[in-house]
Design a protein around this motif. Structure first.
Motif: not given
Length: 202
Positions: A156-157, A159-161, A164
């Motif tokens: 999840s982290k 994918e978020t990065q 961005t």
């Protein structure tokens, strides 16, 4: 899960039909619903409004490299995993004691099994190492669930990065297009400046 009652029900369901008939008294005792709710009370009291517990269990002993024994003579501690942290709690007559560790601070997690004593799940983080002692029939199940939670957190982290980075790249591409339009004389400097402010969120 947000309440001690929900965590207790979850823990009892995890152990349903899996406790060996020769299990020590403290293993069977911790499956008593009222006792279990009491053990998880410290976790419930430490949760923030947006926290949701994904996995919870009872550790018979919690020992830290620098923290000594967290159980201070009390035999059971509650352990909970949310979307971004591990919470370890103890409920005693002196009051609740809890501490949290963000997954970003985890450096290692492993099992330590021994034929002589109950096994441990050991969590290393930046400043501490915590050993959670659990029953032999629980260790593989708990360890696997913790690893799944950590893997989901990391995915999840990432994918978020990545999202961005894509957003930043598309903003740069858009600015480049408008600069080319400015250079060709299709738009004015004022129109370019306005679009630039809009794209950069200024």
């Amino acid at each position: 899960m947000k309440t001690a009652q929900e965590m207790a029900d979850f823990y009892i369901a995890l152990n349903s039909g899996k406790v060996p008939s020769n299990a020590p008294r403290n293993v069977r005792r911790n499956l008593d619903r009222n006792r279990c709710v009491d053990i998880f009370g410290s976790i419930e009291n430490s949760l923030r409004p947006n926290d949701d517990v994904l996995y919870a269990f009872v550790a018979y002993t919690v020992i830290g490299r620098n923290l000594k024994s967290l159980t201070s003579g009390v035999s059971d501690c509650s352990v909970a995993f949310t979307a971004d942290k591990c919470i370890i709690g103890q409920k005693s007559r002196m009051g609740d004691t809890c501490f949290s560790v963000l997954y970003d601070n985890f450096s290692d997690i492993r099992m330590k099994k021994s034929p002589i004593v109950y096994p441990f799940i050991i969590i290393d983080f930046l400043t501490e190492e915590v050993s959670l002692q659990v029953a032999p029939h629980q260790v593989d199940m708990f360890f696997s669930a913790i690893m799944d939670i950590l893997e989901n957190y990391r995915k999840s982290k990432k994918e978020t990065q990545n999202a961005t980075v894509v957003m930043q790249t598309s903003t740069a591409d858009e600015l480049k297009k408008f600069k080319e339009l400015l250079d060709m004389g299709v738009i004015t400097q004022a129109e370019f400046d306005a679009k630039k402010k809009q794209l950069l969120g200024l």
